[in-house]
Design a protein around this motif. Structure first.
Motif, PDB file in Angstrom:
ATOM      1  N   UNK A  38       7.822   9.202 -21.704  1.00 50.69           N
ATOM      2  CA  UNK A  38       7.852  10.506 -21.036  1.00 50.69           C
ATOM      3  C   UNK A  38       6.460  10.870 -20.521  1.00 50.69           C
ATOM      4  N   UNK A  39       5.448  10.573 -21.311  1.00 49.47           N
ATOM      5  CA  UNK A  39       4.076  10.858 -20.901  1.00 49.47           C
ATOM      6  C   UNK A  39       3.677  10.001 -19.702  1.00 49.47           C
ATOM      7  N   UNK A  40       4.069   8.734 -19.710  1.00 45.52           N
ATOM      8  CA  UNK A  40       3.757   7.853 -18.578  1.00 45.52           C
ATOM      9  C   UNK A  40       4.480   8.300 -17.308  1.00 45.52           C
ATOM     10  N   UNK A  41       5.702   8.747 -17.456  1.00 50.83           N
ATOM     11  CA  UNK A  41       6.441   9.246 -16.294  1.00 50.83           C
ATOM     12  C   UNK A  41       5.766  10.486 -15.725  1.00 50.83           C
ATOM     13  N   UNK A  42       5.294  11.360 -16.600  1.00 50.24           N
ATOM     14  CA  UNK A  42       4.566  12.554 -16.142  1.00 50.24           C
ATOM     15  C   UNK A  42       3.274  12.135 -15.439  1.00 50.24           C
ATOM     16  N   UNK A  43       2.595  11.121 -15.969  1.00 51.30           N
ATOM     17  CA  UNK A  43       1.365  10.631 -15.342  1.00 51.30           C
ATOM     18  C   UNK A  43       1.670  10.040 -13.965  1.00 51.30           C
ATOM     19  N   UNK A  44       2.785   9.321 -13.835  1.00 52.21           N
ATOM     20  CA  UNK A  44       3.168   8.761 -12.532  1.00 52.21           C
ATOM     21  C   UNK A  44       3.418   9.873 -11.505  1.00 52.21           C
ATOM     22  N   UNK A  45       4.121  10.923 -11.941  1.00 53.31           N
ATOM     23  CA  UNK A  45       4.390  12.033 -11.019  1.00 53.31           C
ATOM     24  C   UNK A  45       3.088  12.727 -10.607  1.00 53.31           C
ATOM     25  N   UNK A  46       2.184  12.935 -11.572  1.00 53.19           N
ATOM     26  CA  UNK A  46       0.908  13.582 -11.254  1.00 53.19           C
ATOM     27  C   UNK A  46       0.074  12.714 -10.323  1.00 53.19           C
ATOM     28  N   UNK A  47       0.068  11.403 -10.573  1.00 52.34           N
ATOM     29  CA  UNK A  47      -0.688  10.501  -9.711  1.00 52.34           C
ATOM     30  C   UNK A  47      -0.119  10.514  -8.300  1.00 52.34           C
ATOM     31  N   UNK A  48       1.190  10.557  -8.187  1.00 53.96           N
ATOM     32  CA  UNK A  48       1.816  10.598  -6.864  1.00 53.96           C
ATOM     33  C   UNK A  48       1.459  11.894  -6.138  1.00 53.96           C
ATOM     34  N   UNK A  49       1.514  13.024  -6.858  1.00 48.71           N
ATOM     35  CA  UNK A  49       1.143  14.297  -6.228  1.00 48.71           C
ATOM     36  C   UNK A  49      -0.332  14.285  -5.804  1.00 48.71           C
ATOM     37  N   UNK A  50      -1.178  13.699  -6.670  1.00 45.98           N
ATOM     38  CA  UNK A  50      -2.603  13.648  -6.366  1.00 45.98           C
ATOM     39  C   UNK A  50      -2.872  12.788  -5.132  1.00 45.98           C
ATOM     40  N   UNK A  51      -2.289  11.607  -5.094  1.00 44.10           N
ATOM     41  CA  UNK A  51      -2.541  10.719  -3.954  1.00 44.10           C
ATOM     42  C   UNK A  51      -1.893  11.238  -2.668  1.00 44.10           C
ATOM     43  N   UNK A  52      -0.836  12.019  -2.790  1.00 40.59           N
ATOM     44  CA  UNK A  52      -0.220  12.607  -1.594  1.00 40.59           C
ATOM     45  C   UNK A  52      -1.165  13.588  -0.903  1.00 40.59           C
ATOM     46  N   UNK A  53      -2.031  14.219  -1.659  1.00 44.47           N
ATOM     47  CA  UNK A  53      -2.995  15.160  -1.067  1.00 44.47           C
ATOM     48  C   UNK A  53      -4.148  14.445  -0.374  1.00 44.47           C
ATOM     49  N   UNK A  54      -4.346  13.180  -0.707  1.00 43.29           N
ATOM     50  CA  UNK A  54      -5.416  12.399  -0.089  1.00 43.29           C
ATOM     51  C   UNK A  54      -4.825  11.619   1.093  1.00 43.29           C
ATOM     52  N   UNK A  55      -4.619  12.324   2.181  1.00 42.72           N
ATOM     53  CA  UNK A  55      -3.893  11.776   3.320  1.00 42.72           C
ATOM     54  C   UNK A  55      -4.614  10.613   3.988  1.00 42.72           C
ATOM     55  N   UNK A  56      -5.934  10.516   3.851  1.00 45.12           N
ATOM     56  CA  UNK A  56      -6.705   9.480   4.536  1.00 45.12           C
ATOM     57  C   UNK A  56      -6.637   8.121   3.841  1.00 45.12           C
ATOM     58  N   UNK A  57      -6.072   8.071   2.623  1.00 45.68           N
ATOM     59  CA  UNK A  57      -5.968   6.795   1.918  1.00 45.68           C
ATOM     60  C   UNK A  57      -4.870   5.928   2.520  1.00 45.68           C
ATOM     61  N   UNK A  58      -5.120   4.631   2.523  1.00 48.84           N
ATOM     62  CA  UNK A  58      -4.068   3.714   2.943  1.00 48.84           C
ATOM     63  C   UNK A  58      -3.073   3.564   1.800  1.00 48.84           C
ATOM     64  N   UNK A  59      -1.965   2.904   2.061  1.00 52.12           N
ATOM     65  CA  UNK A  59      -0.939   2.720   1.040  1.00 52.12           C
ATOM     66  C   UNK A  59      -1.483   1.939  -0.154  1.00 52.12           C
ATOM     67  N   UNK A  60      -2.230   0.880   0.112  1.00 55.75           N
ATOM     68  CA  UNK A  60      -2.771   0.084  -1.002  1.00 55.75           C
ATOM     69  C   UNK A  60      -3.820   0.878  -1.778  1.00 55.75           C
ATOM     70  N   UNK A  61      -4.601   1.709  -1.087  1.00 58.90           N
ATOM     71  CA  UNK A  61      -5.588   2.543  -1.776  1.00 58.90           C
ATOM     72  C   UNK A  61      -4.891   3.585  -2.653  1.00 58.90           C
ATOM     73  N   UNK A  62      -3.825   4.157  -2.130  1.00 56.40           N
ATOM     74  CA  UNK A  62      -3.057   5.134  -2.918  1.00 56.40           C
ATOM     75  C   UNK A  62      -2.504   4.481  -4.188  1.00 56.40           C
ATOM     76  N   UNK A  64      -3.666   1.903  -5.702  1.00 56.28           N
ATOM     77  CA  UNK A  64      -4.786   1.574  -6.582  1.00 56.28           C
ATOM     78  C   UNK A  64      -5.262   2.813  -7.348  1.00 56.28           C
ATOM     79  N   UNK A  65      -5.408   3.929  -6.630  1.00 56.22           N
ATOM     80  CA  UNK A  65      -5.829   5.182  -7.280  1.00 56.22           C
ATOM     81  C   UNK A  65      -4.792   5.610  -8.315  1.00 56.22           C
ATOM     82  N   UNK A  66      -3.521   5.526  -7.956  1.00 51.92           N
ATOM     83  CA  UNK A  66      -2.455   5.911  -8.884  1.00 51.92           C
ATOM     84  C   UNK A  66      -2.466   5.005 -10.115  1.00 51.92           C
ATOM     85  N   UNK A  67      -2.654   3.709  -9.915  1.00 46.81           N
ATOM     86  CA  UNK A  67      -2.673   2.773 -11.051  1.00 46.81           C
ATOM     87  C   UNK A  67      -3.830   3.090 -11.997  1.00 46.81           C
TER      88      UNK A  67
END
Length: 134
Positions: A38-62, A64-67
């Motif tokens: 459950x904690x990892x799933x919450x971390x995945x959702x937060x990472x996705x929300x965080x990387x979505x705000x960084x519009x200039x990142x490429x898909x692979x960069x997103x 990588x940041x999420x990982x």
């Protein structure tokens, strides 16, 4: 004739049995696994929300940041859960010793009150007997 409906409290076993140590350990392992997932799933959702705000990142960069975010969050979660598990075993001994001391004190006070009552009754009986003899 309609059957009577029993309240739920009457239908429950009032003295539930504790599981055996291996079963309890298995339940704890499953609970820990589910909590971590459950904690990892919450971390995945937060990472996705965080990387979505960084519009200039490429898909692979997103990705990588999420990982990296999920990895760091997992480390923090494991440290937190380890600390909680370590602390959860400590207070028991302290509370048990306090409870034992309070129980001993209560027994002493109860014995003192009982002895005082017996002594008071004896003195009252002696006084009544002495007063009736005059």
């Amino acid at each position: 004739m309609t059957p009577s409906i029993q309240p739920v409290s009457d239908m429950r076993d009032e003295s539930p049995q504790r599981p055996s140590p291996p079963v309890a350990a298995g339940i704890n392992d499953i609970e820990g696994f589910l909590l971590l997932q459950a904690e990892l799933e919450a971390a995945r959702r937060e990472a996705e929300r965080f990387t979505d705000r960084l519009e200039w990142l490429t898909t692979s960069q997103r990705e990588d940041v999420a990982r990296h975010y999920i990895g760091e969050r997992r480390k923090v979660t494991q440290m937190m859960l380890t600390a909680v598990a370590r602390r959860s075993g400590q207070p028991g001994g302290e509370y048990e010793s306090r409870y034992a001391a309070l129980r001993t004190r209560l027994r002493k006070v109860t014995a003192l009150v009982a002895c005082s009552a017996v002594l008071w009754c004896g003195c009252l009986t002696a006084w009544v007997t002495w007063a009736a003899g005059d």
